[in-house]
Design an enzyme around this catalytic site. Structure first.
Site, PDB file in Angstrom:
ATOM      1  N   GLU A  74       2.623   4.665   3.484  1.00 49.43           N
ATOM      2  CA  GLU A  74       3.115   6.011   3.122  1.00 49.43           C
ATOM      3  C   GLU A  74       3.231   6.892   4.356  1.00 49.43           C
ATOM      4  O   GLU A  74       4.167   7.670   4.493  1.00 49.43           O
ATOM      5  CB  GLU A  74       2.209   6.667   2.068  1.00 49.43           C
ATOM      6  CG  GLU A  74       1.992   5.850   0.795  1.00 49.43           C
ATOM      7  CD  GLU A  74       3.250   5.270   0.164  1.00 49.43           C
ATOM      8  OE1 GLU A  74       4.320   5.869   0.291  1.00 49.43           O
ATOM      9  OE2 GLU A  74       3.136   4.187  -0.461  1.00 49.43           O
ATOM     10  N   GLU A  85      12.453   1.261   2.427  1.00 46.75           N
ATOM     11  CA  GLU A  85      11.344   0.443   1.921  1.00 46.75           C
ATOM     12  C   GLU A  85      11.148  -0.861   2.692  1.00 46.75           C
ATOM     13  O   GLU A  85      10.040  -1.186   3.087  1.00 46.75           O
ATOM     14  CB  GLU A  85      11.511   0.194   0.417  1.00 46.75           C
ATOM     15  CG  GLU A  85      11.415   1.450  -0.443  1.00 46.75           C
ATOM     16  CD  GLU A  85      10.135   2.254  -0.235  1.00 46.75           C
ATOM     17  OE1 GLU A  85       9.183   1.768   0.403  1.00 46.75           O
ATOM     18  OE2 GLU A  85      10.090   3.420  -0.700  1.00 46.75           O
ATOM     19  N   HIS A  94       6.324   6.172   6.356  1.00 42.66           N
ATOM     20  CA  HIS A  94       7.545   6.715   5.757  1.00 42.66           C
ATOM     21  C   HIS A  94       7.913   8.066   6.376  1.00 42.66           C
ATOM     22  O   HIS A  94       9.065   8.495   6.263  1.00 42.66           O
ATOM     23  CB  HIS A  94       7.347   6.937   4.249  1.00 42.66           C
ATOM     24  CG  HIS A  94       7.778   5.774   3.394  1.00 42.66           C
ATOM     25  ND1 HIS A  94       8.972   5.122   3.562  1.00 42.66           N
ATOM     26  CD2 HIS A  94       7.178   5.183   2.326  1.00 42.66           C
ATOM     27  CE1 HIS A  94       9.091   4.170   2.638  1.00 42.66           C
ATOM     28  NE2 HIS A  94       8.016   4.172   1.875  1.00 42.66           N
ATOM     29  N   GLU A  97      10.232  10.727  -6.844  1.00 43.20           N
ATOM     30  CA  GLU A  97      11.115   9.596  -6.562  1.00 43.20           C
ATOM     31  C   GLU A  97      11.192   8.709  -7.796  1.00 43.20           C
ATOM     32  O   GLU A  97      10.140   8.368  -8.350  1.00 43.20           O
ATOM     33  CB  GLU A  97      10.611   8.775  -5.376  1.00 43.20           C
ATOM     34  CG  GLU A  97      11.632   7.737  -4.963  1.00 43.20           C
ATOM     35  CD  GLU A  97      11.221   6.936  -3.714  1.00 43.20           C
ATOM     36  OE1 GLU A  97      10.139   7.191  -3.161  1.00 43.20           O
ATOM     37  OE2 GLU A  97      11.996   6.062  -3.331  1.00 43.20           O
ATOM     38  N   ALA A 102       1.555   4.593  -4.494  1.00 42.76           N
ATOM     39  CA  ALA A 102       1.442   5.888  -3.827  1.00 42.76           C
ATOM     40  C   ALA A 102       2.833   6.425  -3.546  1.00 42.76           C
ATOM     41  O   ALA A 102       3.826   5.722  -3.749  1.00 42.76           O
ATOM     42  CB  ALA A 102       0.690   5.723  -2.512  1.00 42.76           C
ATOM     43  N   MET A 103       2.886   7.661  -3.066  1.00 40.70           N
ATOM     44  CA  MET A 103       4.180   8.289  -2.813  1.00 40.70           C
ATOM     45  C   MET A 103       4.129   9.124  -1.537  1.00 40.70           C
ATOM     46  O   MET A 103       3.201   9.911  -1.337  1.00 40.70           O
ATOM     47  CB  MET A 103       4.559   9.153  -4.033  1.00 40.70           C
ATOM     48  CG  MET A 103       5.858   9.888  -3.891  1.00 40.70           C
ATOM     49  SD  MET A 103       7.271   8.736  -3.778  1.00 40.70           S
ATOM     50  CE  MET A 103       8.363   9.704  -2.742  1.00 40.70           C
ATOM     51  N   GLU A 104       5.185   8.962  -0.743  1.00 40.18           N
ATOM     52  CA  GLU A 104       5.199   9.497   0.624  1.00 40.18           C
ATOM     53  C   GLU A 104       5.691  10.938   0.752  1.00 40.18           C
ATOM     54  O   GLU A 104       6.215  11.314   1.808  1.00 40.18           O
ATOM     55  CB  GLU A 104       6.097   8.594   1.469  1.00 40.18           C
ATOM     56  CG  GLU A 104       7.604   8.660   1.130  1.00 40.18           C
ATOM     57  CD  GLU A 104       8.105   7.541   0.209  1.00 40.18           C
ATOM     58  OE1 GLU A 104       7.296   6.999  -0.555  1.00 40.18           O
ATOM     59  OE2 GLU A 104       9.305   7.240   0.262  1.00 40.18           O
TER      60      GLU A 104
HETATM   61  N1  B3K Z   1       8.446   5.373  -2.440  1.00 38.83           N
HETATM   62  C1  B3K Z   1       7.405   5.142  -3.388  1.00 38.83           C
HETATM   63  C2  B3K Z   1       7.841   4.373  -4.567  1.00 38.83           C
HETATM   64  C3  B3K Z   1       8.535   5.195  -5.572  1.00 38.83           C
HETATM   65  C4  B3K Z   1       8.846   4.407  -6.806  1.00 38.83           C
HETATM   66  C5  B3K Z   1       9.732   5.197  -7.709  1.00 38.83           C
HETATM   67  N2  B3K Z   1      10.058   4.480  -8.920  1.00 38.83           N
HETATM   68  C6  B3K Z   1       6.235   4.461  -2.779  1.00 38.83           C
HETATM   69  C7  B3K Z   1       6.539   3.616  -1.621  1.00 38.83           C
HETATM   70  O1  B3K Z   1       7.233   2.638  -1.664  1.00 38.83           O
HETATM   71  O2  B3K Z   1       6.102   3.958  -0.575  1.00 38.83           O
HETATM   72 ZN    ZN Z   2       7.570   2.722   0.498  1.00 33.05          ZN
END
Ligand code: B3K
Ligand code: ZN
Length: 864
Positions: A299, A321, A302, A122, A263-265
């Site tokens: 996360e 978000e 999400h 992302e 973190a990333m989902e």
């Molecule tokens: N969705 C990711 C953030 C990604 C950022 C990319 N530049 C984490 C979050 O908000 O859950």
């Molecule tokens: Zn998020």
């Protein structure tokens, strides 16, 4: 050299992708410097248009359609796009590319952290892995095969559930993963390496078994226990609160040290900054435990709000978000204390989002255009986005909100949606027209609400005149009124409410949906004038202006029944007093006010987490927003004078509270954390006393502290007190923790957060400073420029210079990181003339110097 200002992407230009790609197979042959990625996709035309794929930094080895290799003349590669002019309506495209993960210092796409492979896609990282329509509305079922050297990379992970696995010749092995849920490319993930795993399982409300794993550095598995507990709590909470269960047999989390954000989902395979996974009582603070719980929750949530229902395009980012922040805030409120959570969320909003909204980087929650998508991950999209969902719950009520969420989950599951789709669900659920409410998403700036009260004794009638005004923001001079739902109550001054016609138990929601509105409140004959409590629980993200003097605010604080507003009354009082002390440098802090502040702390000692928040004075970043030109150094010293007087007023309490033992054995529970929060507040106030005795008390407390929360609180309090105690604490802390990077990040941050520009420079030259690690860079640069405004914006310009130097170096490796650091200049136009001139010079120098697209986007907007 000057990099071009990024071309802006516009919401109005959105067009659907002409093709659908029902499924894709990705075949990775992992090598540090030359990973082969073979991609096979089944493509089907659904509307007219060209076949264009995104691709960045890829070496194309082969490309074929339906098994026939393409000639170079059959396709065009330009501007990070591959276009094939002539394609059948249904076909299979195969590509074979080579990438270099080891050289990937931007940490976007496939990269290497501590010798292991990991990915971040992302928003636009997937195009750095293979050619693909890298946009969220193209969803596909992914099948992944990974092969790698078995000894170095014994664990091979991707999204979904594991399939075949086995050994290969030459010491290699392979693993396959299948994700049955169609997903956009930004949710793709791959991790490979040697890890220790903390395992557990969860049974969903549907009776499905889920294997859970948290993958961490070798020897660190027990530090993943809290993350695992948080994950199970999240899974349960989403079932109970929103009726949403997990949908795969496996859920994995991988911790990596080098990561651009929290973190990333990714579907079924969340990748985390190790700072939000690893925790033990000796090495992590209560704030760390709390952040882990909240980010693991975020996360996980999400999975429904973001993954199963994703965004049509990146303009809709707040759809996932803002909503998911709202969900994680609710999760934390349910697990911990709702009022304390609300106060913390508002502190964050005011510090970060209100500041953003008041400066040159202000933008709507859903903007009309952006220059660089990485720069849209802002406090406005996240925090204000969450506030709007909360305001919606107040506007339509909890029942209609919950009903609307169920309609959203049912009707939009499996789709890439828009804000309009989302709001249509709440219109259905509430029967209300929400088109005016959606203006909140289109207008930047923080609305200011003015409340004027008039009391008619004879009629027992209170007349409220409420008006709203949103200041101009870049490219938006004129604002329309938005519906502002204000929770209100009539206070009797004895801890209760006064009844009024049409109000329930003395409470109501006033919706201010015009520029001005008059509300008549009729009380029973002979009633005494009530006190008005407004914007209770901070029901709308606005600034409220009231004509209340010190005595009026103190009276209101005593009468308030809403903990948020009690805290906020004291914030307003402290703010006004700090401004007075700034304007009257010879005058001492007001004794009566200081003792009222101290009394409030004592009165609330039975709720120590809340009492601790009552000791926090508005920080310079927030004070700054109300002063133009702003003098951060002056504000800092006025703030310190008030804080010292506050500490003196609480001296006896500080000793009494710190004489009690810290709770043992350590538990990261909300209850124990509350006790430690108040102890930490007392440690902070000891430092504010600033005496040699205070320094030696802090040092002895530091030496005997049994947990990181108190040890770090002591170190933080000692930093501004030069002398032997301080120097020894800095050294002992370093020696004890030098092998734990997460703790050493804290060591850097407490020093940069309170030191001078010279300190920040010295820290950036320390052997442990590492330009390639975002946590470490932030521990110096963000701690200095975002939390130490007096030093950062010092009139000699040295603070600006040291940060500009770090940014320039960081930008060459990691543009997203550099761009984020640059936002610390966002308030420059508000500064007093010397600092303002220095900031302008530095920004112009950076603009001329040749920055990345991301960094240039921020600099250009800041200077505009
Ligand atoms: N969705 C990711 C953030 C990604 C950022 C990319 N530049 C984490 C979050 O908000 O859950
Ligand atoms: Zn998020």
């Amino acid at each position: 050299m000057r990099t071009e200002t990024p071309v802006s992407v516009k919401l109005e230009d959105y067009t659907p992708y002409p093709f659908e790609i029902d499924s894709v197979s990705l075949d990775f042959s992992l090598e540090l410097e030359a990973t082969r990625v073979r991609t096979k996709m089944s493509v089907r035309r659904v509307r007219p248009g060209e076949f264009v794929l995104d691709g960045e930094g890829l070496t194309l080895n082969d490309i074929s359609i339906d098994g026939s290799p393409l000639q170079v003349s059959d396709y065009k590669i330009a501007d990070n796009k591959l276009t094939i002019a002539d394609v059948p309506d249904t076909f299979t495209l195969e590509t074979d590319v080579t990438i270099n993960p080891k050289a990937n210092t931007a940490l976007s796409g496939l990269y290497v952290s501590a010798g292991r492979f990991c990915s971040q896609c992302e928003a636009t990282g997937f195009r750095r892995i293979t050619y693909w329509p890298d946009r969220p509305d193209v969803m596909s079922r992914f099948h992944v095969r990974i092969d790698a050297d078995k000894a170095t990379y014994p664990i091979l992970l991707s999204n979904g559930t594991p399939g075949k696995a086995g050994d290969l010749p030459g010491g290699r092995h392979f693993a396959e993963w299948d994700d049955p849920h169609p997903k956009p490319s930004y949710l793709f993930a791959l991790c490979a390496g040697d890890y220790d795993v903390w395992r557990d399982s969860f049974t969903t409300m549907n009776g499905d078994h889920v294997d859970l794993g948290v993958y961490v550095d070798k020897g660190q598995a027990d530090r993943a226990e809290w993350a695992m507990e948080s994950l199970k709590a999240s899974m349960k909470w989403d079932e109970e609160r929103f009726g949403r269960a997990y949908d795969l047999g496996v859920f994995n989390i991988v911790a990596v040290r080098d990561f651009n954000f929290g973190a990333m989902e990714n579907k079924g395979l969340n990748i985390f900054n190790s700072a939000y996974v690893l925790a033990s009582p000796d090495s992590a603070t209560d704030a760390d435990f709390e952040a882990i719980e909240s980010i693991v929750g975020h996360e996980y949530f999400h999975n429904w709000t973001g993954n199963r229902i994703t965004c049509r395009d990146w303009f809709q980012l707040c759809l996932k978000e803002g909503l998911t922040v709202f969900r994680d805030q609710e999760f934390s409120s349910d697990l911990r204390s709702r009022p304390v959570q609300r106060i913390k969320d508002v502190m964050r909003l005011r510090a970060r989002q209100f500041a953003e909204d008041g400066g040159p980087l202000a933008h709507p929650v859903r903007p009309q255009a952006y220059g660089s998508i990485d720069n849209l991950y802002t406090a406005t999209v996240y925090e204000k986005g969450a506030e709007l969902i909360r305001a919606l719950t107040v506007l339509i009520g909890d029942d209609a909100f919950n009903k609307g969420m169920q309609i959203y989950f049912d009707e939009y599951d499996g789709t890439a949606s828009t804000i309009e789709d989302f709001y249509s669900c709440f219109e259905k659920a509430s029967g209300k027209d929400l088109s005016q409410f959606r203006l909140w998403y289109a207008q930047a700036g923080t609305p200011e609400v003015t409340v004027v009260e008039e009391w008619d004794e004879a009629k027992s009638e209170l007349t409220l005149t409420l008006s709203q005004k949103t200041p101009p923001t870049p490219k938006q001079d004129k604002k329309k009124p938005v519906p502002i739902p204000l929770r209100a109550a009539l206070l009797d001054g004895k801890g209760g409410h006064v009844e009024a016609e049409g109000w329930q138990d003395g409470e109501t929601v006033i919706v201010l949906d015009k520029a001005e509105k008059t509300v008549k409140v009729n009380l029973s004959k002979g009633s005494a004038r009530p006190l008005l409590s407004i914007n209770r629980e901070f029901s709308a993200p606005v600034r409220v202006r009231r004509d209340l003097d010190k005595a009026g605010l103190l009276k209101l604080a005593a009468a308030e029944t809403d903990p948020f507003n009690i805290w906020d009354c004291f914030q307003s009082l402290a703010k006004t007093e700090i401004f007075r002390l700034l304007d009257e440098p010879q005058s001492p802090p007001d004794d009566a006010l200081v003792s009222a502040m101290a009394d409030a702390v004592r009165l609330n000692e039975s709720d120590p987490a809340f009492a601790a928040l009552l000791t926090v004075l508005p920080d310079v970043g927030e004070l700054f927003q109300d002063r133009e030109p702003a003098d951060p150094a002056g504000l800092d010293s006025a703030r310190k004078r008030l804080r010292k007087a506050f500490a003196e007023a609480l001296a006896g309490d500080i000793t009494r509270i710190l004489e009690q033992p810290s709770p043992t054995p350590f538990k990261p529970s909300a209850e124990q954390a509350g006790t430690r929060a108040l102890r930490g507040a007392m440690i902070g106030l000891t430092g504010a006393l600033g005496t040699p005795e205070a320094a030696s008390q802090l040092k002895s407390h530091f030496d005997s502290a049994s947990n990181m929360t108190e040890s770090l609180a002591c170190l933080r309090s000692l930093i501004p007190l030069p002398g032997k105690a301080r120097d020894e604490a800095i050294e002992t802390f370093y020696a004890r923790w030098k092998d734990n990077p997460l703790v050493i990040d804290k060591w850097f941050a407490v020093q940069a957060g309170q030191g001078t520009a010279e300190d920040a420079r010295r820290l950036s030259e320390h052997p442990d400073f590492d330009m390639s690690n975002p946590n470490r860079v932030r521990s110096v640069a963000a701690a200095f420029s975002m939390t130490n405004l007096a030093a950062f914006h010092a009139p000699d310009g040295k603070g600006h210079e040291v940060i500009a130097d770090i940014i320039q170096r960081a930008d060459k490796l990691n543009p997203a990181l550099a761009a984020r650091l640059l936002t610390s200049f966002e308030q420059w136009k508000k500064l007093e003339p010397k600092a303002r001139a220095s900031a302008k010079t530095v920004l112009e120098r950076l603009q001329e110097a040749g920055l990345s697209k991301n960094a240039m986007d921020i600099v250009t907007r800041a200077l505009d």
